[in-house]
Design a protein around this motif. Structure first.
Motif, PDB file in Angstrom:
ATOM      1  N   PRO A 176       1.056  -1.072   0.226  1.00  0.00           N
ATOM      2  CA  PRO A 176      -0.100   0.295   0.155  1.00  0.00           C
ATOM      3  C   PRO A 176       1.050   1.382  -0.213  1.00  0.00           C
ATOM      4  O   PRO A 176       0.111   1.795  -0.930  1.00  0.00           O
ATOM      5  N   TYR A 177       2.102   1.257   0.520  1.00  0.00           N
ATOM      6  CA  TYR A 177       2.477   2.363   0.616  1.00  0.00           C
ATOM      7  C   TYR A 177       3.285   2.545  -0.298  1.00  0.00           C
ATOM      8  O   TYR A 177       2.970   3.925  -0.811  1.00  0.00           O
ATOM      9  N   ARG A 178       4.085   1.465  -1.090  1.00  0.00           N
ATOM     10  CA  ARG A 178       4.332   2.073  -2.755  1.00  0.00           C
ATOM     11  C   ARG A 178       3.643   2.212  -3.090  1.00  0.00           C
ATOM     12  O   ARG A 178       3.487   3.562  -4.221  1.00  0.00           O
ATOM     13  N   SER A 179       2.190   1.698  -3.469  1.00  0.00           N
ATOM     14  CA  SER A 179       1.021   2.221  -4.103  1.00  0.00           C
ATOM     15  C   SER A 179       0.817   3.687  -4.017  1.00  0.00           C
ATOM     16  O   SER A 179       0.275   4.569  -5.686  1.00  0.00           O
ATOM     17  N   ASP A 224       1.344   6.235  -6.485  1.00  0.00           N
ATOM     18  CA  ASP A 224      -0.244   7.223  -7.505  1.00  0.00           C
ATOM     19  C   ASP A 224       0.187   9.231  -7.097  1.00  0.00           C
ATOM     20  O   ASP A 224       0.317  10.233  -7.235  1.00  0.00           O
ATOM     21  N   CYS A 225       1.471   9.364  -5.692  1.00  0.00           N
ATOM     22  CA  CYS A 225       1.860  10.546  -5.339  1.00  0.00           C
ATOM     23  C   CYS A 225       2.567  11.403  -7.278  1.00  0.00           C
ATOM     24  O   CYS A 225       2.256  12.368  -7.370  1.00  0.00           O
ATOM     25  N   GLN A 226       3.584   9.822  -7.857  1.00  0.00           N
ATOM     26  CA  GLN A 226       4.465  10.717  -8.665  1.00  0.00           C
ATOM     27  C   GLN A 226       3.043  10.410  -9.670  1.00  0.00           C
ATOM     28  O   GLN A 226       3.690  11.328 -10.705  1.00  0.00           O
ATOM     29  N   THR A 238      -5.942   5.249   2.776  1.00  0.00           N
ATOM     30  CA  THR A 238      -4.898   6.408   3.649  1.00  0.00           C
ATOM     31  C   THR A 238      -4.397   5.905   4.584  1.00  0.00           C
ATOM     32  O   THR A 238      -3.675   6.241   5.131  1.00  0.00           O
ATOM     33  N   VAL A 239      -4.647   4.254   5.384  1.00  0.00           N
ATOM     34  CA  VAL A 239      -4.395   3.702   6.688  1.00  0.00           C
ATOM     35  C   VAL A 239      -3.147   3.027   6.541  1.00  0.00           C
ATOM     36  O   VAL A 239      -1.991   3.449   7.128  1.00  0.00           O
ATOM     37  N   LYS A 240      -2.488   2.632   5.626  1.00  0.00           N
ATOM     38  CA  LYS A 240      -1.687   1.644   5.802  1.00  0.00           C
ATOM     39  C   LYS A 240      -0.496   2.617   5.241  1.00  0.00           C
ATOM     40  O   LYS A 240       0.288   2.180   5.899  1.00  0.00           O
ATOM     41  N   PRO A 241      -0.542   2.766   4.255  1.00  0.00           N
ATOM     42  CA  PRO A 241       0.416   3.869   4.213  1.00  0.00           C
ATOM     43  C   PRO A 241       0.613   4.717   4.933  1.00  0.00           C
ATOM     44  O   PRO A 241       1.885   5.182   5.896  1.00  0.00           O
ATOM     45  N   HIS A 280       2.877   3.013   7.768  1.00  0.00           N
ATOM     46  CA  HIS A 280       3.582   2.708   7.537  1.00  0.00           C
ATOM     47  C   HIS A 280       4.566   4.287   7.984  1.00  0.00           C
ATOM     48  O   HIS A 280       5.571   3.741   8.397  1.00  0.00           O
ATOM     49  N   SER A 281       4.207   4.870   7.645  1.00  0.00           N
ATOM     50  CA  SER A 281       5.137   6.195   7.908  1.00  0.00           C
ATOM     51  C   SER A 281       5.005   6.311  10.095  1.00  0.00           C
ATOM     52  O   SER A 281       6.320   6.552  10.077  1.00  0.00           O
ATOM     53  N   TYR A 282       4.602   5.859  10.388  1.00  0.00           N
ATOM     54  CA  TYR A 282       4.441   5.994  11.372  1.00  0.00           C
ATOM     55  C   TYR A 282       5.876   4.893  11.638  1.00  0.00           C
ATOM     56  O   TYR A 282       6.544   5.061  13.103  1.00  0.00           O
ATOM     57  N   LEU A 283       5.558   3.624  11.649  1.00  0.00           N
ATOM     58  CA  LEU A 283       6.092   2.875  11.837  1.00  0.00           C
ATOM     59  C   LEU A 283       8.458   2.947  11.341  1.00  0.00           C
ATOM     60  O   LEU A 283       9.418   2.976  11.637  1.00  0.00           O
ATOM     61  N   GLN A 284       7.965   3.878  10.254  1.00  0.00           N
ATOM     62  CA  GLN A 284       9.323   4.221   9.236  1.00  0.00           C
ATOM     63  C   GLN A 284       9.969   5.446  10.388  1.00  0.00           C
ATOM     64  O   GLN A 284      11.028   5.208  10.362  1.00  0.00           O
ATOM     65  N   ARG A 285       8.669   6.563  11.174  1.00  0.00           N
ATOM     66  CA  ARG A 285       9.671   7.425  11.431  1.00  0.00           C
ATOM     67  C   ARG A 285       9.830   7.319  13.372  1.00  0.00           C
ATOM     68  O   ARG A 285      10.908   7.386  13.685  1.00  0.00           O
TER      69      ARG A 285
END
Length: 334
Positions: free
Chosen positions: A2-5, A9-11, A104-107, A110-115
């Motif tokens: 989901p994060y890569r998707s 999409d942002c690109q 929006t939830v899974k990305p 992912h962001s939480y876990l990265q930070r």
């Protein structure tokens, strides 16, 4: 994943928005409300700007049944707006709509876990609305979207909750027992819409310390309709020390990585008040997703206010204040 998707999409926001539009068309084009319109027009730009009043009668009729006339699909929850911009509104939650706004939830996780690598190593305190216990005339549950999401969000979050769902049965139960469950264990994060809710919660922990303490020690039993708790002697020692000092989140929950809530506009002022309960630099306040009954819009990915809109979640259009003569796409914003 989901994060890569989300990144793709942002690109390519134009491609993502067209995909969401086609996904939406496939759902609604044969519905009672839209089928005549789709005989004449298919492109999004062909449709005029509309407001809630345009849909009100159709929504009120749908509320009396179990099917949304806007999509022709079953409604399994009616989301009620808070009424901040007028009278409360009703939004039919269908399977596709849930799928879209929860993209929006899974990305975000992912962001939480990265930070914050320690996120989810301890339970998460997730503040949601209590159960309204309202149903439509057709028997479909109705209430605030945060309560619906508490029960239907990603299992990765749902299995990490510090609050059991039973305390959301009504406001009085939540007010009486939420502090006990929050204090019973260390936490990795707190998530709320507004900072003021967390500030009030912190003040009540001090205010009701004497009432809550016997349940934490086991001197009094939790009511039978609520899950039992067992607080270790080590945890009680942490709490005793925390209560002996001025309130600090880090003292009560040493593993707390972040407090997530809206950080802009009026909530920015509330966040400054909440900051007085934070004593160290490692505990951060971070911005929450811009979410409402109408949809979930963005994915905050940095420890700053705001974050990129998820182009693969909903169809987004923008206008200048008071001017709907020309709608802007997200890639046209400056």
């Amino acid at each position: 994943g989901p994060y890569r998707s989300f990144v793709r999409d942002c690109q390519n926001p134009q491609q993502a928005q067209e995909r969401v539009w086609q996904e939406t068309v496939a759902e609604i084009s044969r519905s009672p409300f839209w089928k005549d319109s789709f005989r004449k027009q298919v492109a999004l730009n062909d449709f005029p700007v509309s407001e809630y009043e345009f849909y009100r009668l159709a929504l009120e009729d749908s509320y009396k049944s179990k099917t949304s006339s806007l999509s022709g699909q079953p409604v399994f929850f009616w989301a009620e707006s808070s009424g901040t911009s007028g009278h409360p509104k009703l939004f039919p939650i269908t399977k596709l709509y849930q799928k879209q706004f929860q993209r929006t939830v899974k990305p975000l996780v992912h962001s939480y876990l990265q930070r914050f690598p320690g996120f989810l190593e301890k339970p998460v305190l997730y503040f949601a609305a209590t159960n309204s216990k309202r149903v439509s005339p057709a028997g479909v549950e109705s209430g605030y979207i945060s309560n619906f999401n508490y029960r239907n969000i990603s299992p990765l979050l749902r299995t990490s909750y510090a609050f059991p769902y039973e305390i959301f049965s009504d406001a009085s139960v939540f007010d009486q027992w939420s502090q006990v469950y929050a204090l019973a264990s260390d936490l990795s994060a707190m998530i709320s819409v507004t900072p003021s809710q967390i500030e009030l919660f912190a003040k009540n922990i001090l205010k009701f310390r004497d009432e809550n303490w016997p349940y934490l020690t086991g001197a009094k039993a939790i009511p039978g309709n609520l899950p039992k708790i067992k607080v270790s002697s080590e945890r009680l020692a942490v709490l005793e020390k925390a209560f002996s000092n001025s309130f600090a989140f880090e003292n009560f929950w040493p593993s707390l990585n972040f407090i997530c809530s809206w950080q802009s506009s009026a909530c920015g002022l509330q966040a400054k008040n909440l900051q007085s309960f934070i004593k160290t630099n490692h505990l951060r306040q971070i911005d929450a997703t811009y979410s409402a009954s109408e949809g979930w819009a963005n994915v905050p990915i940095k420890n700053t206010v705001g974050g990129p809109i998820h182009p693969g979640a909903h169809v987004f259009e923008f206008s200048k204040p008071g001017d709907t003569s020309r709608l802007l796409k997200m890639w046209e914003l400056q």
